[in-house]
Write a protein that holds these residues in place. Structure first.
Motif, PDB file in Angstrom:
ATOM      1  N   ALA A 120       0.771  -1.150   0.042  1.00 45.10           N
ATOM      2  CA  ALA A 120       0.081   0.005  -0.038  1.00 45.10           C
ATOM      3  C   ALA A 120       0.676   1.236   0.050  1.00 45.10           C
ATOM      4  O   ALA A 120       0.562   2.322   0.043  1.00 45.10           O
ATOM      5  CB  ALA A 120      -1.004   0.182   1.095  1.00 45.10           C
ATOM      6  N   ASP A 121       2.275   1.209   0.008  1.00 46.03           N
ATOM      7  CA  ASP A 121       3.010   2.481   0.155  1.00 46.03           C
ATOM      8  C   ASP A 121       3.494   2.886  -1.243  1.00 46.03           C
ATOM      9  O   ASP A 121       4.370   2.541  -1.759  1.00 46.03           O
ATOM     10  CB  ASP A 121       4.524   1.964   0.785  1.00 46.03           C
ATOM     11  CG  ASP A 121       5.129   3.053   1.303  1.00 46.03           C
ATOM     12  OD1 ASP A 121       4.764   4.285   1.136  1.00 46.03           O
ATOM     13  OD2 ASP A 121       6.141   2.804   2.092  1.00 46.03           O
ATOM     14  N   MET A 122       2.455   3.617  -1.722  1.00 43.67           N
ATOM     15  CA  MET A 122       2.858   4.379  -2.862  1.00 43.67           C
ATOM     16  C   MET A 122       3.721   5.475  -3.180  1.00 43.67           C
ATOM     17  O   MET A 122       4.556   5.717  -3.760  1.00 43.67           O
ATOM     18  CB  MET A 122       1.444   5.107  -3.373  1.00 43.67           C
ATOM     19  CG  MET A 122       0.223   4.146  -3.908  1.00 43.67           C
ATOM     20  SD  MET A 122       0.539   3.036  -5.005  1.00 43.67           S
ATOM     21  CE  MET A 122       1.037   1.462  -4.370  1.00 43.67           C
ATOM     22  N   ASP A 123       4.155   6.076  -1.739  1.00 41.72           N
ATOM     23  CA  ASP A 123       5.436   6.857  -1.691  1.00 41.72           C
ATOM     24  C   ASP A 123       6.701   6.271  -1.970  1.00 41.72           C
ATOM     25  O   ASP A 123       7.404   6.579  -2.433  1.00 41.72           O
ATOM     26  CB  ASP A 123       5.140   7.604  -0.339  1.00 41.72           C
ATOM     27  CG  ASP A 123       4.224   8.783   0.003  1.00 41.72           C
ATOM     28  OD1 ASP A 123       3.574   8.944  -1.002  1.00 41.72           O
ATOM     29  OD2 ASP A 123       3.940   8.834   0.953  1.00 41.72           O
ATOM     30  N   SER A 124       6.698   5.083  -1.300  1.00 39.87           N
ATOM     31  CA  SER A 124       7.729   4.421  -1.624  1.00 39.87           C
ATOM     32  C   SER A 124       8.045   3.850  -3.056  1.00 39.87           C
ATOM     33  O   SER A 124       9.025   3.711  -3.601  1.00 39.87           O
ATOM     34  CB  SER A 124       7.771   2.972  -0.611  1.00 39.87           C
ATOM     35  OG  SER A 124       8.200   3.288   0.588  1.00 39.87           O
ATOM     36  N   LEU A 125       6.649   3.587  -3.783  1.00 37.58           N
ATOM     37  CA  LEU A 125       7.094   2.878  -4.927  1.00 37.58           C
ATOM     38  C   LEU A 125       7.324   4.370  -6.104  1.00 37.58           C
ATOM     39  O   LEU A 125       8.192   4.061  -6.653  1.00 37.58           O
ATOM     40  CB  LEU A 125       5.416   2.714  -5.537  1.00 37.58           C
ATOM     41  CG  LEU A 125       5.083   2.673  -6.923  1.00 37.58           C
ATOM     42  CD1 LEU A 125       6.016   1.483  -7.471  1.00 37.58           C
ATOM     43  CD2 LEU A 125       3.911   2.312  -7.157  1.00 37.58           C
ATOM     44  N   LYS A 126       6.781   5.533  -5.743  1.00 35.82           N
ATOM     45  CA  LYS A 126       7.266   6.450  -6.471  1.00 35.82           C
ATOM     46  C   LYS A 126       8.769   6.964  -6.299  1.00 35.82           C
ATOM     47  O   LYS A 126       9.465   7.146  -7.465  1.00 35.82           O
ATOM     48  CB  LYS A 126       6.434   7.928  -5.990  1.00 35.82           C
ATOM     49  CG  LYS A 126       5.074   7.842  -6.383  1.00 35.82           C
ATOM     50  CD  LYS A 126       4.339   8.930  -5.506  1.00 35.82           C
ATOM     51  CE  LYS A 126       2.750   9.040  -6.000  1.00 35.82           C
ATOM     52  NZ  LYS A 126       2.053  10.053  -5.097  1.00 35.82           N
ATOM     53  N   LYS A 127       9.054   6.913  -4.905  1.00 36.13           N
ATOM     54  CA  LYS A 127      10.499   6.894  -4.607  1.00 36.13           C
ATOM     55  C   LYS A 127      11.435   5.790  -5.593  1.00 36.13           C
ATOM     56  O   LYS A 127      12.282   6.303  -5.945  1.00 36.13           O
ATOM     57  CB  LYS A 127      10.881   6.822  -3.086  1.00 36.13           C
ATOM     58  CG  LYS A 127      12.334   7.137  -2.528  1.00 36.13           C
ATOM     59  CD  LYS A 127      12.292   7.121  -1.250  1.00 36.13           C
ATOM     60  CE  LYS A 127      13.752   7.450  -0.541  1.00 36.13           C
ATOM     61  NZ  LYS A 127      14.641   6.506  -0.670  1.00 36.13           N
ATOM     62  N   ALA A 128      11.123   4.618  -5.454  1.00 40.98           N
ATOM     63  CA  ALA A 128      11.811   3.523  -5.959  1.00 40.98           C
ATOM     64  C   ALA A 128      11.949   3.771  -7.649  1.00 40.98           C
ATOM     65  O   ALA A 128      12.789   3.702  -8.455  1.00 40.98           O
ATOM     66  CB  ALA A 128      11.335   2.135  -5.789  1.00 40.98           C
ATOM     67  N   LEU A 129      10.694   4.279  -8.250  1.00 35.38           N
ATOM     68  CA  LEU A 129      10.707   4.570  -9.419  1.00 35.38           C
ATOM     69  C   LEU A 129      11.457   5.712  -9.897  1.00 35.38           C
ATOM     70  O   LEU A 129      12.293   5.904 -10.993  1.00 35.38           O
ATOM     71  CB  LEU A 129       9.334   4.809 -10.038  1.00 35.38           C
ATOM     72  CG  LEU A 129       8.325   3.787 -10.058  1.00 35.38           C
ATOM     73  CD1 LEU A 129       6.853   4.287 -10.139  1.00 35.38           C
ATOM     74  CD2 LEU A 129       8.600   2.887 -11.262  1.00 35.38           C
ATOM     75  N   ASP A 130      11.692   6.862  -9.195  1.00 32.12           N
ATOM     76  CA  ASP A 130      12.616   8.076  -9.202  1.00 32.12           C
ATOM     77  C   ASP A 130      14.104   7.641  -9.246  1.00 32.12           C
ATOM     78  O   ASP A 130      14.875   8.315  -9.770  1.00 32.12           O
ATOM     79  CB  ASP A 130      12.103   9.238  -8.256  1.00 32.12           C
ATOM     80  CG  ASP A 130      10.546   9.764  -8.636  1.00 32.12           C
ATOM     81  OD1 ASP A 130      10.211   9.648  -9.712  1.00 32.12           O
ATOM     82  OD2 ASP A 130      10.257  10.482  -7.617  1.00 32.12           O
ATOM     83  N   GLU A 131      14.315   6.815  -8.101  1.00 36.64           N
ATOM     84  CA  GLU A 131      15.739   6.646  -8.057  1.00 36.64           C
ATOM     85  C   GLU A 131      16.452   5.568  -8.608  1.00 36.64           C
ATOM     86  O   GLU A 131      17.525   5.172  -8.625  1.00 36.64           O
ATOM     87  CB  GLU A 131      15.806   6.347  -6.461  1.00 36.64           C
ATOM     88  CG  GLU A 131      15.625   7.484  -5.502  1.00 36.64           C
ATOM     89  CD  GLU A 131      15.676   7.318  -4.033  1.00 36.64           C
ATOM     90  OE1 GLU A 131      15.859   6.042  -3.691  1.00 36.64           O
ATOM     91  OE2 GLU A 131      15.715   8.016  -3.247  1.00 36.64           O
ATOM     92  N   ASN A 132      15.604   4.785  -9.632  1.00 36.42           N
ATOM     93  CA  ASN A 132      16.072   3.609 -10.113  1.00 36.42           C
ATOM     94  C   ASN A 132      15.629   3.616 -11.674  1.00 36.42           C
ATOM     95  O   ASN A 132      14.642   4.007 -11.736  1.00 36.42           O
ATOM     96  CB  ASN A 132      15.903   2.418  -9.540  1.00 36.42           C
ATOM     97  CG  ASN A 132      16.438   2.221  -7.887  1.00 36.42           C
ATOM     98  OD1 ASN A 132      17.176   1.778  -7.598  1.00 36.42           O
ATOM     99  ND2 ASN A 132      15.305   2.457  -7.196  1.00 36.42           N
ATOM    100  N   ASN A 133      16.277   2.976 -12.561  1.00 33.43           N
ATOM    101  CA  ASN A 133      15.704   2.769 -13.853  1.00 33.43           C
ATOM    102  C   ASN A 133      15.006   1.414 -13.906  1.00 33.43           C
ATOM    103  O   ASN A 133      15.715   0.435 -14.203  1.00 33.43           O
ATOM    104  CB  ASN A 133      16.953   2.716 -14.859  1.00 33.43           C
ATOM    105  CG  ASN A 133      16.560   2.358 -16.243  1.00 33.43           C
ATOM    106  OD1 ASN A 133      15.252   2.784 -16.568  1.00 33.43           O
ATOM    107  ND2 ASN A 133      17.588   2.208 -17.137  1.00 33.43           N
ATOM    108  N   VAL A 134      13.856   1.540 -13.332  1.00 32.49           N
ATOM    109  CA  VAL A 134      12.944   0.356 -13.143  1.00 32.49           C
ATOM    110  C   VAL A 134      12.389  -0.286 -14.594  1.00 32.49           C
ATOM    111  O   VAL A 134      11.898   0.560 -15.384  1.00 32.49           O
ATOM    112  CB  VAL A 134      11.891   0.728 -12.189  1.00 32.49           C
ATOM    113  CG1 VAL A 134      10.993  -0.517 -11.787  1.00 32.49           C
ATOM    114  CG2 VAL A 134      12.319   1.152 -10.952  1.00 32.49           C
ATOM    115  N   SER A 135      12.638  -1.506 -14.754  1.00 33.17           N
ATOM    116  CA  SER A 135      12.033  -2.235 -15.811  1.00 33.17           C
ATOM    117  C   SER A 135      10.778  -2.661 -15.617  1.00 33.17           C
ATOM    118  O   SER A 135      10.003  -2.925 -16.481  1.00 33.17           O
ATOM    119  CB  SER A 135      13.049  -3.199 -16.109  1.00 33.17           C
ATOM    120  OG  SER A 135      14.242  -2.665 -16.496  1.00 33.17           O
ATOM    121  N   LEU A 136      10.506  -3.485 -14.464  1.00 36.95           N
ATOM    122  CA  LEU A 136       9.371  -3.918 -14.207  1.00 36.95           C
ATOM    123  C   LEU A 136       8.781  -3.936 -12.565  1.00 36.95           C
ATOM    124  O   LEU A 136       9.809  -4.073 -11.920  1.00 36.95           O
ATOM    125  CB  LEU A 136       9.478  -5.412 -14.420  1.00 36.95           C
ATOM    126  CG  LEU A 136       8.465  -6.481 -14.258  1.00 36.95           C
ATOM    127  CD1 LEU A 136       7.358  -6.393 -15.111  1.00 36.95           C
ATOM    128  CD2 LEU A 136       8.911  -7.864 -14.314  1.00 36.95           C
TER     129      LEU A 136
END
Length: 348
Positions: free
Chosen positions: A90-106
């Motif tokens: 449920a942690d959308m803030d952590s999702l946004k942070k991970a997307l911002d800080e990494n070149n996420v593929s999946l």
């Protein structure tokens, strides 16, 4: 055949007419362009993670998930330089942070998750990931396409363990990946090399089971919800995990994206491991086994089955307590199951 003048199956590892029929049926259920069936659900997950994440890539997964998926992500993917971030569902803030800080593929997750049945907002997660160029893969095994169609909510790929509700009779192992042909073609290319093939008879068995899929799932939805309500009111039950209950942290999400809440309920019993063992040993109807989704009810204490090799403190890091029980409801009579639960709880 390779010149494109006629269609046939060149070699058994590349497909067969029975499996093709099964794949077409699953595509219709998931509203997907294409589906690939493989030897198991785990085989399907590995094929997705191996084919759609490049070397040195990054993935996001959720803290609550099938343990073998987590082990593959943490132990095998790093060999290709692939790193991972695990977030609370449920942690959308952590999702946004991970997307911002990494070149996420999946982004790879289950919804509902195993074993706490957490629910991810598929539409919101898909929007956030797509804005950052990341694909979204949903493992819909606990939901089934009867209760949830993740592709229509924005997900790119759906994985299912056909072993569970899809086949529905606890007698065949399979898995599948559904989505747009462009992505499934990449997964299929890896699959042809890897060789995790579903044999024609297994495909037939899954096809046979799917004839009653909607009937079984609708009944199991009803049975699980009624039993979850019964358990939540029982003085010897500390907590019940089921998306259909208003007490569930993502009940509002489940109501939006699911037409039924599934046939699995997890709950915590009063006492420790001894109480759990006493309760399970007192049950007369269910089988004690590490699976779910069949016509027979199945009881599974994660601490001494899926997580048996970890210490109590290591299990606690994943939220797995000694008193946690995961129960998969079959197609038995509600009153019979309720009476069985009631007499087993008296023994605790």
């Amino acid at each position: 055949m390779q010149e494109g003048r006629h269609a046939s199956f060149e070699y058994g590892r590349y497909g067969n007419p029975t499996t093709k029929c099964l794949e077409d049926k699953m595509s219709a259920l998931e509203r997907a362009e294409s589906t690939l069936f493989l030897a198991s659900g785990m085989c399907a997950s590995i094929a997705v993670l191996s084919s759609l994440v490049p070397k040195d890539g990054h993935i996001i997964a959720t803290t609550d998930c099938y343990r073998r998926t987590r082990i593959f992500i943490e132990s095998e993917l790093p060999k290709k330089g692939i790193s991972a971030t695990f977030i609370d569902p449920a942690d959308m803030d952590s999702l946004k942070k991970a997307l911002d800080e990494n070149n996420v593929s999946l982004f790879f997750t289950e919804t509902p998750t195993n074993p706490f049945l957490r629910c991810i907002d598929i539409k919101l997660v898909s929007e956030l990931c797509h804005q950052n160029g990341a694909l979204v893969c949903i493992d819909g095994t606990f939901a089934t396409p009867v209760n949830q169609k993740a592709l229509t909510l924005g997900a790119d790929i759906v994985v299912n363990s056909g072993t569970k509700f899809i086949a529905g009779h606890n007698d065949v192992i399979s898995g599948c990946v559904s989505g747009p042909e462009e992505l499934i073609a990449q997964v299929r290319k890896f699959h042809h090399l890897n060789g995790g093939v579903l044999d024609p008879h297994a495909a037939y068995m899954v096809l046979r089971g799917m004839k009653t899929l909607h009937l079984r799932v609708q009944y199991q939805n009803s049975l699980a919800l009624r039993m979850a309500q019964f358990l939540e009111e029982h003085p010897k039950i500390i907590r019940v995990y089921y998306p259909g209950l208003p007490s569930h942290p993502e009940h509002h999400i489940a109501k939006q994206q699911m037409t039924g809440f599934g046939g699995v309920v997890s709950f915590e019993l009063i006492g420790g491991l001894s109480s759990t063992v006493k309760f399970i040993d007192s049950l007369k109807i269910p089988y004690l086994a590490p699976s779910f989704g069949g016509c027979e009810s199945i009881v599974d204490p994660p601490a001494i089955m899926s997580y048996w090799d970890l210490t109590p403190s290591e299990r606690a890091a994943y939220g797995i307590k000694d008193n946690l029980i995961r129960f998969s409801f079959g197609v038995e009579d509600f009153e019979d199951l309720k009476a069985d639960f009631a007499q087993a709880l008296k023994a605790v």
